[in-house]
Design a protein around this motif. Structure first.
Motif, PDB file in Angstrom:
ATOM      1  N   ARG A   1     -38.997 -16.545  46.816  1.00 28.56           N
ATOM      2  CA  ARG A   1     -40.081 -15.836  46.372  1.00 28.56           C
ATOM      3  C   ARG A   1     -40.046 -14.437  46.651  1.00 28.56           C
ATOM      4  O   ARG A   1     -40.407 -13.571  45.832  1.00 28.56           O
ATOM      5  CB  ARG A   1     -41.538 -16.206  46.820  1.00 28.56           C
ATOM      6  CG  ARG A   1     -42.544 -15.139  46.431  1.00 28.56           C
ATOM      7  CD  ARG A   1     -43.946 -16.034  46.931  1.00 28.56           C
ATOM      8  NE  ARG A   1     -44.570 -17.057  46.391  1.00 28.56           N
ATOM      9  CZ  ARG A   1     -45.209 -18.253  46.805  1.00 28.56           C
ATOM     10  NH1 ARG A   1     -45.545 -17.991  48.161  1.00 28.56           N
ATOM     11  NH2 ARG A   1     -45.368 -19.088  45.950  1.00 28.56           N
ATOM     12  N   ASP A   2     -39.292 -13.929  47.607  1.00 28.53           N
ATOM     13  CA  ASP A   2     -38.914 -12.538  48.131  1.00 28.53           C
ATOM     14  C   ASP A   2     -37.780 -11.877  47.480  1.00 28.53           C
ATOM     15  O   ASP A   2     -37.345 -10.976  47.886  1.00 28.53           O
ATOM     16  CB  ASP A   2     -39.033 -12.544  49.652  1.00 28.53           C
ATOM     17  CG  ASP A   2     -40.197 -13.179  50.198  1.00 28.53           C
ATOM     18  OD1 ASP A   2     -41.335 -12.631  50.049  1.00 28.53           O
ATOM     19  OD2 ASP A   2     -40.208 -14.089  51.001  1.00 28.53           O
ATOM     20  N   MET A   3     -37.470 -12.369  46.474  1.00 34.37           N
ATOM     21  CA  MET A   3     -36.046 -11.796  46.042  1.00 34.37           C
ATOM     22  C   MET A   3     -36.156 -10.632  45.317  1.00 34.37           C
ATOM     23  O   MET A   3     -35.143  -9.450  45.508  1.00 34.37           O
ATOM     24  CB  MET A   3     -35.674 -12.741  44.725  1.00 34.37           C
ATOM     25  CG  MET A   3     -35.056 -13.994  44.973  1.00 34.37           C
ATOM     26  SD  MET A   3     -33.157 -13.541  45.387  1.00 34.37           S
ATOM     27  CE  MET A   3     -32.399 -13.097  43.635  1.00 34.37           C
ATOM     28  N   TRP A   4     -37.350  -9.916  45.270  1.00 30.37           N
ATOM     29  CA  TRP A   4     -37.547  -8.439  44.925  1.00 30.37           C
ATOM     30  C   TRP A   4     -37.035  -7.505  46.094  1.00 30.37           C
ATOM     31  O   TRP A   4     -36.496  -6.197  45.738  1.00 30.37           O
ATOM     32  CB  TRP A   4     -38.664  -8.004  44.629  1.00 30.37           C
ATOM     33  CG  TRP A   4     -40.050  -7.799  45.581  1.00 30.37           C
ATOM     34  CD1 TRP A   4     -40.547  -8.620  46.216  1.00 30.37           C
ATOM     35  CD2 TRP A   4     -40.148  -6.631  45.955  1.00 30.37           C
ATOM     36  NE1 TRP A   4     -41.401  -8.048  47.250  1.00 30.37           N
ATOM     37  CE2 TRP A   4     -41.212  -6.666  47.021  1.00 30.37           C
ATOM     38  CE3 TRP A   4     -39.946  -5.239  45.897  1.00 30.37           C
ATOM     39  CZ2 TRP A   4     -41.813  -5.669  47.854  1.00 30.37           C
ATOM     40  CZ3 TRP A   4     -40.410  -4.285  46.491  1.00 30.37           C
ATOM     41  CH2 TRP A   4     -41.293  -4.495  47.660  1.00 30.37           C
ATOM     42  N   LEU A   5     -37.174  -7.995  47.387  1.00 30.97           N
ATOM     43  CA  LEU A   5     -36.992  -7.507  48.416  1.00 30.97           C
ATOM     44  C   LEU A   5     -35.135  -7.048  48.441  1.00 30.97           C
ATOM     45  O   LEU A   5     -34.701  -6.434  49.180  1.00 30.97           O
ATOM     46  CB  LEU A   5     -36.983  -8.096  49.555  1.00 30.97           C
ATOM     47  CG  LEU A   5     -38.573  -8.067  50.035  1.00 30.97           C
ATOM     48  CD1 LEU A   5     -38.914  -8.914  51.230  1.00 30.97           C
ATOM     49  CD2 LEU A   5     -39.074  -6.513  50.357  1.00 30.97           C
TER      50      LEU A   5
ATOM     51  N   ALA B   1     -43.563  -8.753  32.574  1.00 31.99           N
ATOM     52  CA  ALA B   1     -43.621 -10.010  32.066  1.00 31.99           C
ATOM     53  C   ALA B   1     -44.466 -10.691  33.250  1.00 31.99           C
ATOM     54  O   ALA B   1     -45.073 -11.477  33.009  1.00 31.99           O
ATOM     55  CB  ALA B   1     -42.214 -10.787  31.866  1.00 31.99           C
ATOM     56  N   PHE B   2     -44.163 -10.267  34.547  1.00 38.61           N
ATOM     57  CA  PHE B   2     -44.964 -10.943  35.699  1.00 38.61           C
ATOM     58  C   PHE B   2     -44.676  -9.890  36.762  1.00 38.61           C
ATOM     59  O   PHE B   2     -43.693  -9.148  36.768  1.00 38.61           O
ATOM     60  CB  PHE B   2     -44.280 -12.263  35.977  1.00 38.61           C
ATOM     61  CG  PHE B   2     -42.933 -12.217  36.297  1.00 38.61           C
ATOM     62  CD1 PHE B   2     -42.343 -12.013  37.791  1.00 38.61           C
ATOM     63  CD2 PHE B   2     -42.057 -12.693  35.472  1.00 38.61           C
ATOM     64  CE1 PHE B   2     -40.888 -11.949  37.888  1.00 38.61           C
ATOM     65  CE2 PHE B   2     -40.747 -12.837  35.522  1.00 38.61           C
ATOM     66  CZ  PHE B   2     -40.285 -12.478  36.863  1.00 38.61           C
ATOM     67  N   PRO B   3     -45.517  -9.922  37.756  1.00 36.59           N
ATOM     68  CA  PRO B   3     -45.372  -9.078  39.121  1.00 36.59           C
ATOM     69  C   PRO B   3     -43.895  -9.461  39.774  1.00 36.59           C
ATOM     70  O   PRO B   3     -43.983 -10.775  40.026  1.00 36.59           O
ATOM     71  CB  PRO B   3     -46.521  -9.651  40.134  1.00 36.59           C
ATOM     72  CG  PRO B   3     -47.403 -10.335  39.101  1.00 36.59           C
ATOM     73  CD  PRO B   3     -46.589 -11.005  38.004  1.00 36.59           C
ATOM     74  N   PRO B   4     -43.501  -8.669  40.485  1.00 34.06           N
ATOM     75  CA  PRO B   4     -42.102  -8.745  40.921  1.00 34.06           C
ATOM     76  C   PRO B   4     -42.101  -9.630  42.365  1.00 34.06           C
ATOM     77  O   PRO B   4     -41.192 -10.399  42.631  1.00 34.06           O
ATOM     78  CB  PRO B   4     -41.742  -7.399  41.461  1.00 34.06           C
ATOM     79  CG  PRO B   4     -42.760  -6.530  41.332  1.00 34.06           C
ATOM     80  CD  PRO B   4     -43.870  -7.046  40.429  1.00 34.06           C
ATOM     81  N   ALA B   5     -43.147  -9.772  42.983  1.00 39.15           N
ATOM     82  CA  ALA B   5     -43.474 -10.326  44.038  1.00 39.15           C
ATOM     83  C   ALA B   5     -43.577 -12.089  43.952  1.00 39.15           C
ATOM     84  O   ALA B   5     -43.867 -12.728  44.813  1.00 39.15           O
ATOM     85  CB  ALA B   5     -44.501  -9.987  45.193  1.00 39.15           C
ATOM     86  N   THR B   6     -44.050 -12.330  42.706  1.00 42.33           N
ATOM     87  CA  THR B   6     -44.519 -13.656  42.406  1.00 42.33           C
ATOM     88  C   THR B   6     -43.969 -13.969  40.928  1.00 42.33           C
ATOM     89  O   THR B   6     -44.547 -14.100  40.104  1.00 42.33           O
ATOM     90  CB  THR B   6     -45.887 -13.757  42.288  1.00 42.33           C
ATOM     91  OG1 THR B   6     -46.726 -12.608  41.628  1.00 42.33           O
ATOM     92  CG2 THR B   6     -46.532 -13.662  43.833  1.00 42.33           C
TER      93      THR B   6
ATOM     94  N   LEU C   1     -47.195  -4.138  42.724  1.00 43.82           N
ATOM     95  CA  LEU C   1     -46.462  -5.278  43.299  1.00 43.82           C
ATOM     96  C   LEU C   1     -46.797  -6.630  43.087  1.00 43.82           C
ATOM     97  O   LEU C   1     -46.320  -7.552  42.848  1.00 43.82           O
ATOM     98  CB  LEU C   1     -46.377  -5.256  44.797  1.00 43.82           C
ATOM     99  CG  LEU C   1     -45.759  -6.275  45.793  1.00 43.82           C
ATOM    100  CD1 LEU C   1     -44.140  -6.140  45.232  1.00 43.82           C
ATOM    101  CD2 LEU C   1     -45.773  -5.756  47.261  1.00 43.82           C
ATOM    102  N   HIS C   2     -48.353  -6.693  42.848  1.00 47.25           N
ATOM    103  CA  HIS C   2     -48.781  -8.000  42.638  1.00 47.25           C
ATOM    104  C   HIS C   2     -49.787  -8.082  41.532  1.00 47.25           C
ATOM    105  O   HIS C   2     -50.136  -9.198  40.886  1.00 47.25           O
ATOM    106  CB  HIS C   2     -50.066  -8.328  43.790  1.00 47.25           C
ATOM    107  CG  HIS C   2     -49.248  -8.494  45.090  1.00 47.25           C
ATOM    108  ND1 HIS C   2     -48.391  -9.533  45.458  1.00 47.25           N
ATOM    109  CD2 HIS C   2     -49.309  -7.655  46.187  1.00 47.25           C
ATOM    110  CE1 HIS C   2     -47.969  -9.471  46.537  1.00 47.25           C
ATOM    111  NE2 HIS C   2     -48.386  -8.483  47.082  1.00 47.25           N
TER     112      HIS C   2
END
Length: 470
Positions: free
Chosen positions: A334-338, A382-387, A461-462
């Protein structure tokens, strides 16, 4: 409490013994099996509970003609609980024998789960060694997003890529980013072929028409960034200004096209050290195969893999992952944006420092829909980067581009001095460790306690929708 001699026991003690508990404390007498997964939100079958791997010793033999891999995996781990059994992740390959601490163990297979039952239970805190002998034709795995990973057969050999689950195709282990380990990889191939892996090349010996390469990775490494490239390669060695070894392996068909850009690796590493802090590993470099061998570049530790000659931006991106992704590794997928948000922002900073557009200009171009890179701008929102919504979308544009925009918003809020201190401090604080989104947001807030990050976390982020203003 000693067991009573009477043949008839009090009901409470009888029940305790039936459940495998001591009569006085309710503590298990015997171990229990470790979990078959670590409950990753996108790949629940990945990883295993009950133990932590500290080292992999892989002894492998591969011949491209028969396409068969023969392997022995020596896995050193520490029990996190009293274990009666534990799981390893392995797809496809035939297992011919397993020992735990030198004693034969029994095992069973169900999909990618290899369940190992040692002769004796393993006590919590004990370091133990498991040896798995296996062979077969390794699988090419199709990701949820349709891309290929695992064991990719090439024109003259093979290429092993692991993100997110491909490493299960070529060696047994605890295949989740949250469990990192050191590695020794010994690979034997027909004479004339090279075998390139992570870390440093310790030896190369040829006997009776076969060559063995021994690679050592001392720093912790997640299995998804482990790699093995077998084939014909032109090898070049150099160093950075600080003396860091640079090892580059290039398919001969790509040598001319990639020569100039790969010669820039030492300079890129020097710039990234100034920007992100000390390089976290003992060597760097690259592996360049043919464009048809893989459909993407990947940040394999020490030396990223590229499908054909990369451009400078891609090289900057993948090398930035050595800090963000390989050293600071996500706790879950889930934390791929990091990983990707940071590496994408590294590209923006490189352009800013080398005569290109500023990061601010790129940020606003993305927001306004005028970004010039090959990305559909509508996909960024399209969606939040953290989820990400599911496993098929963990590498989609929001994770990369909107993730980078989150970092730029932080930069706008705190100013350059504090922002670059955050980049360097985050990499240093979590060096060779795992971290998640909550760890990062807390770190940023602690670095600038007088600033209000609420809007960034809520909207950028969310938040599900495109923010109202940049």
């Amino acid at each position: 409490m000693p067991r009573p001699r009477s043949a008839t026991l009090p009901p409470a003690i009888s029940l305790a013994l039936a459940l495998g508990l001591t009569a006085c404390g309710g503590t298990p007498v015997h171990g229990t099996p470790g979990a078959a997964g670590v409950r990753d939100p996108y790949f629940p079958k990945s990883g295993n509970g009950g133990y932590d791997v500290t080292h992999y010793g892989l002894t492998l033999s591969y011949d491209p003609k028969d396409k068969r891999l023969k392997g022995t995996a020596d896995i050193t781990a520490k029990a996190g609980q009293d274990l009666s059994a534990f799981h390893l992740d392995l797809r496809g390959m035939d297992v011919t024998g397993i020992t735990v601490e030198g004693h034969r163990a029994t095992w069973s297979r169900a999909g990618q789960e290899l369940t190992v039952r040692p002769r004796k239970d393993l006590d919590k805190g004990r370091t133990f060694r498991t040896t798995v002998h296996y062979s077969g034709t390794p699988e090419t795995i199709t990701d949820p997003d349709g891309s290929k990973e695992g064991w990719l057969r090439t024109a003259d050999g093979a290429l092993a890529l692991g993100e997110p689950t491909g490493s299960t195709a070529w060696f047994p282990g605890n295949h989740h980013p949250s469990d990192k380990a050191s590695y020794d990889v010994r690979v034997t191939v027909p004479e004339g072929l090279q075998a390139v892996s992570n870390g440093e090349l310790r030896s190369e010996t040829t006997t009776k028409g076969r060559t063995t390469y021994v690679w050592h990775t001392a720093e912790p490494m997640a299995s998804y960034v482990a790699t093995l490239a077998i084939g014909h390669y032109d090898i070049t060695r150099s160093t950075t200004k600080k003396g860091l070894p640079v090892y580059v392996a290039v398919d001969p068909t790509q040598a001319k096209a990639s020569k100039k850009v790969l010669a820039g690796i030492p300079g890129i590493i020097d710039w990234e050290e100034r920007t992100f802090g000390p390089y976290p590993f003992s060597s760097t470099g690259a592996i360049v195969d043919r464009p048809e061998d893989a459909g993407y570049a990947l940040e394999t530790q020490n030396r990223p893999v590229f499908p054909g000659a990369p451009d400078t931006g891609t090289l900057v991106h993948e090398l930035a992952h050595e800090w963000y992704g390989d050293s600071v590794t996500p706790k879950s997928w889930r934390d791929m944006w990091l990983n990707e948000g940071f590496a994408t922002y590294a590209e923006w900073l490189w352009q800013e420092d080398h005569g290109g557009d500023s990061a601010d200009k790129i940020f606003h171009a993305l927001y306004e829909g005028d970004y010039y890179e090959p990305v559909d701008n509508s996909e960024v929102w399209a969606f939040p980067p953290a989820t990400p919504p599911d496993a098929a979308h963990i590498s989609d544009p929001p994770v990369y581009y909107r993730g980078a925009m989150v970092l730029h918003k932080i930069r706008q809020l705190v100013g350059d001095k504090t922002f670059f201190a955050i980049l360097r401090g985050w990499a240093a604080t979590h060096r060779h460790r795992n971290a998640d989104t909550a760890d990062f947001t807390a770190y940023a807030e602690n670095a600038a306690p007088d600033k209000d990050f609420t809007g960034i976390w809520t909207d950028w982020l969310h938040g599900k929708a495109k923010p109202d203003h940049p």
